[in-house]
Every structure is written in structure tokens, then in C-alpha cells.
Design an enzyme around this catalytic site. Sequence first.
Site, PDB file in Angstrom:
ATOM      1  N   SER A 116      38.167  45.379  54.100  1.00 10.52           N
ATOM      2  CA  SER A 116      38.122  44.378  53.047  1.00 10.52           C
ATOM      3  C   SER A 116      37.167  44.813  51.933  1.00 10.52           C
ATOM      4  O   SER A 116      37.402  45.835  51.300  1.00 10.52           O
ATOM      5  CB  SER A 116      37.743  43.027  53.667  1.00 10.52           C
ATOM      6  OG  SER A 116      38.061  41.964  52.808  1.00 10.52           O
ATOM      7  N   ASP A 216      23.276  33.473  47.375  1.00 10.19           N
ATOM      8  CA  ASP A 216      23.162  33.228  45.936  1.00 10.19           C
ATOM      9  C   ASP A 216      23.768  34.376  45.132  1.00 10.19           C
ATOM     10  O   ASP A 216      24.523  34.157  44.181  1.00 10.19           O
ATOM     11  CB  ASP A 216      21.692  33.027  45.538  1.00 10.19           C
ATOM     12  CG  ASP A 216      21.121  31.721  46.072  1.00 10.19           C
ATOM     13  OD1 ASP A 216      21.919  30.832  46.428  1.00 10.19           O
ATOM     14  OD2 ASP A 216      19.886  31.595  46.133  1.00 10.19           O
ATOM     15  N   HIS A 277      43.911  39.327  58.922  1.00 14.87           N
ATOM     16  CA  HIS A 277      43.019  40.132  58.095  1.00 14.87           C
ATOM     17  C   HIS A 277      42.053  40.999  58.901  1.00 14.87           C
ATOM     18  O   HIS A 277      41.764  42.134  58.528  1.00 14.87           O
ATOM     19  CB  HIS A 277      42.236  39.195  57.158  1.00 14.87           C
ATOM     20  CG  HIS A 277      41.341  39.894  56.203  1.00 14.87           C
ATOM     21  ND1 HIS A 277      41.777  40.888  55.350  1.00 14.87           N
ATOM     22  CD2 HIS A 277      40.004  39.727  55.941  1.00 14.87           C
ATOM     23  CE1 HIS A 277      40.762  41.310  54.606  1.00 14.87           C
ATOM     24  NE2 HIS A 277      39.685  40.623  54.949  1.00 14.87           N
TER      25      HIS A 277
END
Length: 296
Positions: A116, A216, A277
Site C-alpha cells: 500500500s 496529526d 487489501h
Amino acid sequence: MSYLTKIITNLPYKHSFYNYVHSRTAVDLVYKVHGNENYNNAPVIVIHGLLGMKKNWESVSKKINENTSKTVITVDVRNHGESPHTSSHTYHELASDISQLISKLSLKTSHIIGHSMGGRTGMVLALTEPSKIESLIVVDISPVSTAGILNDFFPKLIKAMRSTNFEGADHISKARSIARDHLASTGVVKPESSGFILMNIGPVKGGSYGWICNLDTLIKHFTDIATFPSNLNGKQYSGKTLFIGGDKSNYIPPEDLNGIKKYFPKAELEYVKGVGHNVHAEDPSTFLKIVTKFLT
């Protein structure tokens, strides 16, 4: 000489460097070696996906080492696991981090396996510094298109993770229980499917427990994560390349193959039946057979 200066000095076309590499200082990644630390033969470097870590690849990496006799190095990419947190997270930076590790270990070349986000990191490294890559295995991700689930699911998941209140989490099992219940309450992740996410919980500053990935920065740079760098159009990696997809996943549509071959002319595409996946986790036996055959 700084790492960035070293790359620029070695580039055949120095004037075009900033056309495709927006690099900042690379970080030293935390890694684990499976097998012999004599790197005379090109080792395998495994790069995990978004919200993953080297620990996810522990058992598969041991099997790859046993099956191929190749040393396997698993990494925590920046903003994940035990590796440094930074304020930025682009594929060029992720590739620079891997490149720095290759140089640090004095590897002449290496095989890359990337899942990925890690697959795109491997692709960027192969396209920008091909001499460092012996071969490339990309697991369930494409440089051509982006699956809708990536754009839809992960921002919601990261938002839910950020809103977790770990108050009272005085040990890791309690922290994981709090997070599991909270994620389930948001409807984003079912409790039985949250295992890989909960592995991102560990000790944090202040003596408590919480998310050890840099949520974040990951949400700030999510567009960079969900998009393959367009400034690599026209570049090619001519080495051996294998794309492995899950046939229940939509991350590598079959029609992407022509576009993939524009970047990787020797690319082959193989699907594992009955999996989604996380191909390596859902059917490790078939995944290992495919990888072993390719590497040997």
C-alpha cells in the site's frame, strides 16, 4: 557532506532534481533484521502500509528469510511505530528515508517489498534511484489510480483515532480496550476488525498510553498519501517488478496494467484469490509462494 547534497552530487541530471524530488532531511528509520547481517547478497527491505508497522510483517519476514536465504529488513516508516515523527509525510521523503537506510547499511542494492503506502514508497525510490533497487514487489496499490476506500475510509479512521480519550489508561490492555470501544462507537471499525489498528497503541509521553503514530501529520498530508506523485511521469524503472493484488480488493484494477507498464515496463501483475487489501495477512501461504518464486 549531507545526505541531500550526496544525492544531488550523484544525479546524472542535476538540473532536473527538484522537478521530481521535493526532499527534506531524511530521518533514520528504526528497523529489524531477520537473518544474517552479512549483506553481501542483496537483502529484502519490507515497507509497511499506512497505520502499519514493522511488527505486522514479523512472521512473513521470517518465512521469506527461511524460504529464500535472503536477509529481510523490516522498517517503521516515519510517523509510524518507533521511527521519528516529523511535520511532513510525502512519498519523496519516505523514499529518501529508505535510501538513507540503504546507504547507512552500505548495501550495494536491495529487493523492495512494499504494501500500500509502502508500495508507493518503493515505486518512488525505484523511479528516482534505480541503482539501489535489485527488484520491486508492490502489494495491492497502483501508481495509476487510487481506490475509493483509501479516500473514504482512512480519513474517517484517523479522525476517530484522534478523538480517542485515553484517560485512565494505566496499562496497554486498558488503552486498547478504550480504543476498541471508541472506534466501534463511531461505526468506522468493527471490534473484530480493529486488531491491526490497535497495534499502534503504546507508551507515550507522560507515562501513559496512546497512539504512537503521528496522526496529526498523517491527516495533514493525507492528500499526498492518497496520490502518486505526478512529477514522476515519464520516468521508468526497468528492473524486475511484480504487482500482487487481492482479487477482492479494488486497489489495483486490471485496466491499470498498461499505465503501470509506462513506469515499470517489466511489471507483472498477479492476483491472490479470495483476499482483500492485506494480501500478506489474509493468505500468507499463497503470498509467500508468489514472493519466494519471484525472489529466487
